[in-house]
Design a protein around this motif. Structure first.
Motif, PDB file in Angstrom:
ATOM      1  N   GLN A  60       0.819  -1.211   0.000  1.00  0.00           N
ATOM      2  CA  GLN A  60       0.000   0.000   0.000  1.00  0.00           C
ATOM      3  C   GLN A  60       0.858   1.270   0.000  1.00  0.00           C
ATOM      4  OE1 GLN A  60      -4.142  -0.741   2.005  1.00  0.00           O
ATOM      5  NE2 GLN A  60      -2.528  -1.380   3.412  1.00  0.00           N
ATOM      6  N   ALA A  61       1.993   1.225   0.657  1.00  0.00           N
ATOM      7  CA  ALA A  61       2.879   2.392   0.658  1.00  0.00           C
ATOM      8  C   ALA A  61       3.395   2.689  -0.741  1.00  0.00           C
ATOM      9  CB  ALA A  61       4.043   2.159   1.616  1.00  0.00           C
ATOM     10  N   ARG A  62       3.586   1.641  -1.523  1.00  0.00           N
ATOM     11  CA  ARG A  62       4.134   1.829  -2.872  1.00  0.00           C
ATOM     12  C   ARG A  62       3.058   2.031  -3.931  1.00  0.00           C
ATOM     13  NH1 ARG A  62       8.746  -1.658  -5.992  1.00  0.00           N
ATOM     14  NH2 ARG A  62       8.976  -0.160  -7.668  1.00  0.00           N
ATOM     15  N   TYR A  63       1.940   1.310  -3.819  1.00  0.00           N
ATOM     16  CA  TYR A  63       0.962   1.284  -4.910  1.00  0.00           C
ATOM     17  C   TYR A  63      -0.393   1.880  -4.564  1.00  0.00           C
ATOM     18  CZ  TYR A  63       4.413  -2.055  -6.537  1.00  0.00           C
ATOM     19  OH  TYR A  63       5.591  -2.662  -6.901  1.00  0.00           O
ATOM     20  N   GLY A  64      -0.650   2.169  -3.308  1.00  0.00           N
ATOM     21  CA  GLY A  64      -1.938   2.720  -2.928  1.00  0.00           C
ATOM     22  C   GLY A  64      -2.786   1.713  -2.173  1.00  0.00           C
ATOM     23  N   PRO A  65      -3.970   2.134  -1.757  1.00  0.00           N
ATOM     24  CA  PRO A  65      -4.810   1.294  -0.894  1.00  0.00           C
ATOM     25  C   PRO A  65      -5.296   0.023  -1.584  1.00  0.00           C
ATOM     26  CG  PRO A  65      -6.009   3.251  -1.595  1.00  0.00           C
ATOM     27  CD  PRO A  65      -4.608   3.420  -2.059  1.00  0.00           C
ATOM     28  N   LEU A  66      -5.433  -1.018  -0.785  1.00  0.00           N
ATOM     29  CA  LEU A  66      -5.934  -2.300  -1.272  1.00  0.00           C
ATOM     30  C   LEU A  66      -7.446  -2.410  -1.142  1.00  0.00           C
ATOM     31  CD1 LEU A  66      -3.232  -4.612   0.288  1.00  0.00           C
ATOM     32  CD2 LEU A  66      -3.723  -4.373  -2.161  1.00  0.00           C
ATOM     33  N   MET A  67      -7.986  -1.817  -0.091  1.00  0.00           N
ATOM     34  CA  MET A  67      -9.414  -1.929   0.173  1.00  0.00           C
ATOM     35  C   MET A  67      -9.988  -0.562   0.479  1.00  0.00           C
ATOM     36  SD  MET A  67      -9.412  -5.365   2.519  1.00  0.00           S
ATOM     37  CE  MET A  67     -11.185  -5.421   2.620  1.00  0.00           C
TER      38      MET A  67
END
Length: 89
Positions: A60-67
C-alpha cells in the motif's frame, strides 16, 4: 491515472507475494474451522497474520490502498481513485 507503475515486473511480484500470503491464510482458516485445537496450525496462522500486515503495508505504501470503505488509509489527495481496477492491470 498513470498505469505504468502497475505494469512493472515489481508490481506483479509484490502483488503475487500478497496473494500467496492471502492463500496461506485462507487455507489455514479453513483447516482451523474443522481443527480448532491444532496449536501448530494456530501458530502458523498467527505468523502469517503478522506477515500479511507487513506485506500489505509495504504494498500500500508503494501502490496505494488495497481496500476501500475505511479498510485502508488514504494519502492526500484521496488515493483510492488513483489505483487501477483489477481488470486494468
Amino acid at each position: 491515472m498513470n498505469l505504468e507503475l502497475f505494469q512493472t515486473p515489481e508490481y506483479h511480484r509484490d502483488l503475487r507475494q500478497l496473494q500467496e500470503v492471502d492463500f496461506v491464510l485462507l487455507e489455514l482458516n479453513l483447516y482451523l474451522d474443522t481443527h480448532p485445537g491444532d496449536a501448530q496450525a494456530i501458530q502458523q496462522f498467527n505468523h502469517y497474520v503478522v506477515e500479511r500486515k507487513k506485506v500489505a503495508d509495504a504494498f500500500q505504501a508503494r501502490y496505494g490502498p488495497l481496500m476501500n470503505f475505511g479498510n485502508s488509509a488514504s494519502g492526500t489527495p484521496f488515493t483510492w481513485v488513483e489505483t487501477p481496477w483489477p481488470w486494468q492491470i
